[in-house]
Design a protein around this motif. Structure first.
Motif, PDB file in Angstrom:
ATOM      1  N   GLU A 264      44.490  57.933  47.334  1.00  0.00           N
ATOM      2  CA  GLU A 264      44.680  57.732  45.902  1.00  0.00           C
ATOM      3  C   GLU A 264      46.033  57.088  45.616  1.00  0.00           C
ATOM      4  OE1 GLU A 264      43.958  61.490  43.974  1.00  0.00           O
ATOM      5  OE2 GLU A 264      41.930  61.584  44.810  1.00  0.00           O
ATOM      6  N   GLN A 265      47.070  57.523  46.314  1.00  0.00           N
ATOM      7  CA  GLN A 265      48.391  56.939  46.122  1.00  0.00           C
ATOM      8  C   GLN A 265      48.392  55.464  46.515  1.00  0.00           C
ATOM      9  OE1 GLN A 265      50.596  59.723  48.499  1.00  0.00           O
ATOM     10  NE2 GLN A 265      51.341  60.835  46.693  1.00  0.00           N
ATOM     11  N   LEU A 266      47.696  55.133  47.593  1.00  0.00           N
ATOM     12  CA  LEU A 266      47.599  53.743  48.015  1.00  0.00           C
ATOM     13  C   LEU A 266      46.892  52.922  46.940  1.00  0.00           C
ATOM     14  CD1 LEU A 266      48.114  51.666  50.264  1.00  0.00           C
ATOM     15  CD2 LEU A 266      45.895  52.293  51.216  1.00  0.00           C
ATOM     16  N   TYR A 267      45.803  53.443  46.427  1.00  0.00           N
ATOM     17  CA  TYR A 267      45.063  52.750  45.373  1.00  0.00           C
ATOM     18  C   TYR A 267      45.932  52.550  44.133  1.00  0.00           C
ATOM     19  CZ  TYR A 267      41.992  51.906  41.461  1.00  0.00           C
ATOM     20  OH  TYR A 267      41.435  51.381  40.327  1.00  0.00           O
ATOM     21  N   PHE A 268      46.545  53.623  43.647  1.00  0.00           N
ATOM     22  CA  PHE A 268      47.347  53.537  42.422  1.00  0.00           C
ATOM     23  C   PHE A 268      48.621  52.718  42.640  1.00  0.00           C
ATOM     24  CE2 PHE A 268      45.006  57.588  41.345  1.00  0.00           C
ATOM     25  CZ  PHE A 268      44.172  56.992  40.427  1.00  0.00           C
ATOM     26  N   GLY A 269      49.203  52.806  43.833  1.00  0.00           N
ATOM     27  CA  GLY A 269      50.380  51.997  44.145  1.00  0.00           C
ATOM     28  C   GLY A 269      50.040  50.515  44.158  1.00  0.00           C
ATOM     29  N   TYR A 270      48.909  50.176  44.757  1.00  0.00           N
ATOM     30  CA  TYR A 270      48.479  48.777  44.789  1.00  0.00           C
ATOM     31  C   TYR A 270      48.209  48.275  43.371  1.00  0.00           C
ATOM     32  CZ  TYR A 270      45.951  44.533  45.973  1.00  0.00           C
ATOM     33  OH  TYR A 270      45.552  43.229  46.052  1.00  0.00           O
ATOM     34  N   ARG A 271      47.581  49.101  42.569  1.00  0.00           N
ATOM     35  CA  ARG A 271      47.315  48.722  41.183  1.00  0.00           C
ATOM     36  C   ARG A 271      48.628  48.482  40.437  1.00  0.00           C
ATOM     37  NH1 ARG A 271      44.074  52.791  37.420  1.00  0.00           N
ATOM     38  NH2 ARG A 271      46.075  53.842  37.465  1.00  0.00           N
ATOM     39  N   ALA A 272      49.607  49.339  40.666  1.00  0.00           N
ATOM     40  CA  ALA A 272      50.897  49.200  39.981  1.00  0.00           C
ATOM     41  C   ALA A 272      51.642  47.942  40.433  1.00  0.00           C
ATOM     42  CB  ALA A 272      51.754  50.435  40.238  1.00  0.00           C
ATOM     43  N   ILE A 273      51.597  47.640  41.722  1.00  0.00           N
ATOM     44  CA  ILE A 273      52.362  46.500  42.254  1.00  0.00           C
ATOM     45  C   ILE A 273      51.705  45.163  41.905  1.00  0.00           C
ATOM     46  CG2 ILE A 273      51.366  46.294  44.578  1.00  0.00           C
ATOM     47  CD1 ILE A 273      55.084  46.379  44.082  1.00  0.00           C
ATOM     48  N   THR A 274      50.423  45.185  41.572  1.00  0.00           N
ATOM     49  CA  THR A 274      49.729  43.937  41.219  1.00  0.00           C
ATOM     50  C   THR A 274      49.576  43.740  39.718  1.00  0.00           C
ATOM     51  OG1 THR A 274      47.580  45.021  41.467  1.00  0.00           O
ATOM     52  CG2 THR A 274      48.427  43.831  43.393  1.00  0.00           C
ATOM     53  N   GLU A 275      49.908  44.749  38.934  1.00  0.00           N
ATOM     54  CA  GLU A 275      49.671  44.686  37.488  1.00  0.00           C
ATOM     55  C   GLU A 275      50.428  43.536  36.804  1.00  0.00           C
ATOM     56  OE1 GLU A 275      49.657  47.660  33.621  1.00  0.00           O
ATOM     57  OE2 GLU A 275      50.680  48.292  35.456  1.00  0.00           O
ATOM     58  N   GLN A 276      51.726  43.437  37.018  1.00  0.00           N
ATOM     59  CA  GLN A 276      52.499  42.370  36.366  1.00  0.00           C
ATOM     60  C   GLN A 276      52.097  40.979  36.859  1.00  0.00           C
ATOM     61  OE1 GLN A 276      56.462  44.451  36.914  1.00  0.00           O
ATOM     62  NE2 GLN A 276      56.817  43.368  34.984  1.00  0.00           N
ATOM     63  N   PRO A 277      52.025  40.763  38.178  1.00  0.00           N
ATOM     64  CA  PRO A 277      51.576  39.438  38.622  1.00  0.00           C
ATOM     65  C   PRO A 277      50.185  39.079  38.118  1.00  0.00           C
ATOM     66  CG  PRO A 277      52.579  40.616  40.440  1.00  0.00           C
ATOM     67  CD  PRO A 277      52.449  41.594  39.305  1.00  0.00           C
ATOM     68  N   ASP A 278      49.283  40.055  38.061  1.00  0.00           N
ATOM     69  CA  ASP A 278      47.931  39.787  37.569  1.00  0.00           C
ATOM     70  C   ASP A 278      47.955  39.234  36.138  1.00  0.00           C
ATOM     71  OD1 ASP A 278      46.730  40.577  39.922  1.00  0.00           O
ATOM     72  OD2 ASP A 278      45.922  42.463  39.131  1.00  0.00           O
ATOM     73  N   ARG A 279      48.822  39.794  35.290  1.00  0.00           N
ATOM     74  CA  ARG A 279      48.915  39.324  33.899  1.00  0.00           C
ATOM     75  C   ARG A 279      49.415  37.883  33.845  1.00  0.00           C
ATOM     76  NH1 ARG A 279      50.794  44.712  32.338  1.00  0.00           N
ATOM     77  NH2 ARG A 279      52.933  43.981  32.496  1.00  0.00           N
ATOM     78  N   ILE A 280      50.406  37.576  34.671  1.00  0.00           N
ATOM     79  CA  ILE A 280      50.957  36.213  34.726  1.00  0.00           C
ATOM     80  C   ILE A 280      49.891  35.247  35.232  1.00  0.00           C
ATOM     81  CG2 ILE A 280      52.680  34.734  35.845  1.00  0.00           C
ATOM     82  CD1 ILE A 280      54.464  37.332  36.006  1.00  0.00           C
ATOM     83  N   LEU A 281      49.196  35.635  36.286  1.00  0.00           N
ATOM     84  CA  LEU A 281      48.151  34.797  36.876  1.00  0.00           C
ATOM     85  C   LEU A 281      47.006  34.564  35.901  1.00  0.00           C
ATOM     86  CD1 LEU A 281      48.144  36.489  40.368  1.00  0.00           C
ATOM     87  CD2 LEU A 281      48.669  34.070  39.965  1.00  0.00           C
ATOM     88  N   GLU A 282      46.612  35.609  35.197  1.00  0.00           N
ATOM     89  CA  GLU A 282      45.485  35.506  34.264  1.00  0.00           C
ATOM     90  C   GLU A 282      45.744  34.453  33.196  1.00  0.00           C
ATOM     91  OE1 GLU A 282      42.714  38.399  31.460  1.00  0.00           O
ATOM     92  OE2 GLU A 282      44.495  39.224  32.422  1.00  0.00           O
ATOM     93  N   LYS A 283      46.979  34.356  32.727  1.00  0.00           N
ATOM     94  CA  LYS A 283      47.328  33.362  31.706  1.00  0.00           C
ATOM     95  C   LYS A 283      47.142  31.938  32.223  1.00  0.00           C
ATOM     96  CE  LYS A 283      50.650  36.324  29.388  1.00  0.00           C
ATOM     97  NZ  LYS A 283      52.073  36.618  29.164  1.00  0.00           N
ATOM     98  N   LYS A 284      47.173  31.769  33.539  1.00  0.00           N
ATOM     99  CA  LYS A 284      47.012  30.454  34.147  1.00  0.00           C
ATOM    100  C   LYS A 284      45.609  30.243  34.709  1.00  0.00           C
ATOM    101  CE  LYS A 284      51.877  30.034  35.333  1.00  0.00           C
ATOM    102  NZ  LYS A 284      52.153  29.052  34.281  1.00  0.00           N
ATOM    103  N   GLY A 285      44.748  31.224  34.521  1.00  0.00           N
ATOM    104  CA  GLY A 285      43.387  31.124  35.042  1.00  0.00           C
ATOM    105  C   GLY A 285      43.329  31.342  36.543  1.00  0.00           C
ATOM    106  N   LEU A 286      44.282  32.095  37.074  1.00  0.00           N
ATOM    107  CA  LEU A 286      44.366  32.344  38.513  1.00  0.00           C
ATOM    108  C   LEU A 286      44.195  33.827  38.804  1.00  0.00           C
ATOM    109  CD1 LEU A 286      47.460  30.061  39.276  1.00  0.00           C
ATOM    110  CD2 LEU A 286      45.038  29.492  39.581  1.00  0.00           C
ATOM    111  N   GLY A 287      44.004  34.149  40.076  1.00  0.00           N
ATOM    112  CA  GLY A 287      43.827  35.540  40.493  1.00  0.00           C
ATOM    113  C   GLY A 287      44.693  35.889  41.692  1.00  0.00           C
ATOM    114  N   ARG A 288      44.465  37.069  42.214  1.00  0.00           N
ATOM    115  CA  ARG A 288      45.275  37.581  43.329  1.00  0.00           C
ATOM    116  C   ARG A 288      45.210  36.701  44.570  1.00  0.00           C
ATOM    117  NH1 ARG A 288      43.741  43.928  42.745  1.00  0.00           N
ATOM    118  NH2 ARG A 288      44.774  44.167  40.721  1.00  0.00           N
ATOM    119  N   VAL A 289      44.054  36.116  44.841  1.00  0.00           N
ATOM    120  CA  VAL A 289      43.945  35.255  46.011  1.00  0.00           C
ATOM    121  C   VAL A 289      44.915  34.077  45.887  1.00  0.00           C
ATOM    122  CG1 VAL A 289      41.994  33.875  45.177  1.00  0.00           C
ATOM    123  CG2 VAL A 289      42.384  34.110  47.629  1.00  0.00           C
ATOM    124  N   HIS A 290      45.077  33.579  44.676  1.00  0.00           N
ATOM    125  CA  HIS A 290      46.017  32.479  44.454  1.00  0.00           C
ATOM    126  C   HIS A 290      47.446  32.931  44.742  1.00  0.00           C
ATOM    127  CE1 HIS A 290      42.512  31.385  41.910  1.00  0.00           C
ATOM    128  NE2 HIS A 290      42.758  30.180  42.418  1.00  0.00           N
TER     129      HIS A 290
END
Length: 145
Positions: free
Chosen positions: A14-40
């Motif tokens: 659970e900590q791994l899941y929630f930690g990963y979610r926390a560490i990707t949250e800000q970049p995901d928002r930035i990427l979404e505005k550009k039409g990009l995702g985590r793979v990018h």
């Protein structure tokens, strides 16, 4: 034998899941505005860390198929974030580098994660940081452990 009801192991998952979610949250928002995702982001990160890397080396690093890499890499090239050039030593080899704009985006994305990890590392101390690095090294490459 692994005890699947072990609460400590479940808590770690659970900590791994929630930690990963926390560490990707800000970049995901930035990427979404550009039409990009985590793979990018992963492509930008590893091309930025290894300028001149080949497509084959990137495939190996990301452990994905050519088909899985093709569309997002092409999109980054079309957006002017990644540049692909023919290697001087072998015209069959394609090398990848970030453009200036690609470097800026990668710095922004990874910078949010670096700041977040730095704050956590400062809060938990060097012994916890060393333990975290050890756990992640074994988790990411169990053959070397």
């Amino acid at each position: 034998m692994v005890d699947l009801n072990n609460s400590s192991t479940r808590e770690a998952i659970e900590q791994l899941y929630f930690g990963y979610r926390a560490i990707t949250e800000q970049p995901d928002r930035i990427l979404e505005k550009k039409g990009l995702g985590r793979v990018h982001h992963r492509i930008l990160y590893f091309v930025g860390r290894n300028p001149g890397t080949t497509v084959n080396a990137l495939l190996a690093t990301l452990n994905v198929s050519k088909q899985a890499l093709n569309a997002p890499l092409r999109q980054l090239i079309e957006m002017g974030l990644v540049s692909m050039a023919t290697a001087e030593h072998d015209r069959r080899v394609r090398q990848l580098v970030l453009t200036r704009v690609g470097q800026q985006l990668e710095t922004q994305l990874t910078g949010t994660q670096m700041a977040q990890l730095q704050a956590v590392f400062e809060k938990t101390g060097p012994q916890a940081v060393a333990g975290w690095h050890k756990v992640m090294a074994v988790l990411s490459n169990p053959q070397k452990s």
